[in-house]
Write an enzyme that holds these catalytic residues in place. Sequence first.
Site, mmCIF file in Angstrom:
data_model
loop_
_atom_site.group_PDB
_atom_site.id
_atom_site.type_symbol
_atom_site.label_atom_id
_atom_site.label_comp_id
_atom_site.label_asym_id
_atom_site.label_seq_id
_atom_site.Cartn_x
_atom_site.Cartn_y
_atom_site.Cartn_z
ATOM 1 N N ASP A 1 0.669 -0.795 -0.053
ATOM 2 C CA ASP A 1 0.010 0.066 -0.041
ATOM 3 C C ASP A 1 0.585 1.582 -0.013
ATOM 4 O O ASP A 1 2.043 1.375 0.406
ATOM 5 C CB ASP A 1 -0.951 0.048 1.384
HETATM 6 N N1 URA Z 1 -1.393 -6.076 3.597
HETATM 7 C C1 URA Z 1 -1.676 -5.215 4.266
HETATM 8 O O1 URA Z 1 -2.850 -4.773 4.406
HETATM 9 N N2 URA Z 1 -0.816 -3.347 3.602
HETATM 10 C C2 URA Z 1 0.087 -4.018 2.291
HETATM 11 O O2 URA Z 1 0.798 -3.425 2.043
HETATM 12 C C3 URA Z 1 1.304 -5.736 2.747
HETATM 13 C C4 URA Z 1 -0.277 -6.165 3.736
#
Ligand code: URA
Length: 233
Positions: A102
Site C-alpha cells: 500500500d
Molecule cells: N497488507 C496490508 O494491509 N497492506 C500491505 O501493504 C500489505 C499487506
Amino acid sequence: MRINKYIASSGVASRRKADELIKAGKVKVNNIVLAEPGYEVMPGDRVTVLGHDITVSEKKIYIALNKPIGYVTTVSDEQGRPTVLDLLSDIEERIFPVGRLDYNTSGLLILTNDGDFSQKVSHPGKGVGKTYRAKVQGIISREKLAKLRRGVDIGGFVTSRAQAEIYKELPKQTVVDITIYEGKNRQVRKMFKAIGNPVIELERIAIGDVKLGRLATGSYRKLTAREIESLSK
Ligand code: URA
C-alpha cells in the site's frame, strides 16, 4: 553490446557468420543498412537480419527495495504520485514490482523482469510467506494472537493459517510480527481491524527467506543467487 555479439546472442547466427552478414549488407539497424561492423547496439534499436527483426532476451534482474511510505507500487500513477520505479531510475532493464505494498506501507518490495519468478513469489498458497511488522492500537491478548494464527473473517473471506508473534508491548500499542501466505487487498490491516486493533504503522520485513535487514529506506540492493533460488523453489 557490439552488433555481432548481439546477433549471436539472439541465436540466429554465430558471431563470425554475423560479421559476414554485416559485410554483405544483410543487417539493418532502425531500417538502415548497417555500414559499421563495430556498431554498439543501443536500448530501443530495431535490429533486422535478412529481413527479420531479432531480439535478445534481457538479462534477468532481481532487486530488493526498501519502499518508503508515500510511493505507489505501480509502474505509473494516474494521480501523478511518486512510484517505486522513481527510486530505481538508474536500472536500465524494464522491471516491475512483485505484488504490492500500500501507499502507506513501507518495507521490502522485490522487483524483477522475470515473469515466471514473479508468478511463483506472488501466487497465494505456494509457500512463500510475507512477514510484516505491524504497530497496532491496544493490547493483543493470547486469544487474539491465536485468532490471527487460525484465521479471521475480513469481510466475506476467512484468512488461512498465519504466524503471529508479539515483537514489543508498549503502554497503549503493540508491535506484532505476522506472516501470511496469501495477499488479499490490505489483508494485514483488515485482519487487525477485524480483531479490534487497527494498524498504525505497517512495514514488510521479509518475503520468504529474503530479509529487509538494514537496507536504508528508499535504497535497494540486488538479491543474491541463494535468495533467488530459495524463492524459486
Ligand atoms: N497488507 C496490508 O494491509 N497492506 C500491505 O501493504 C500489505 C499487506
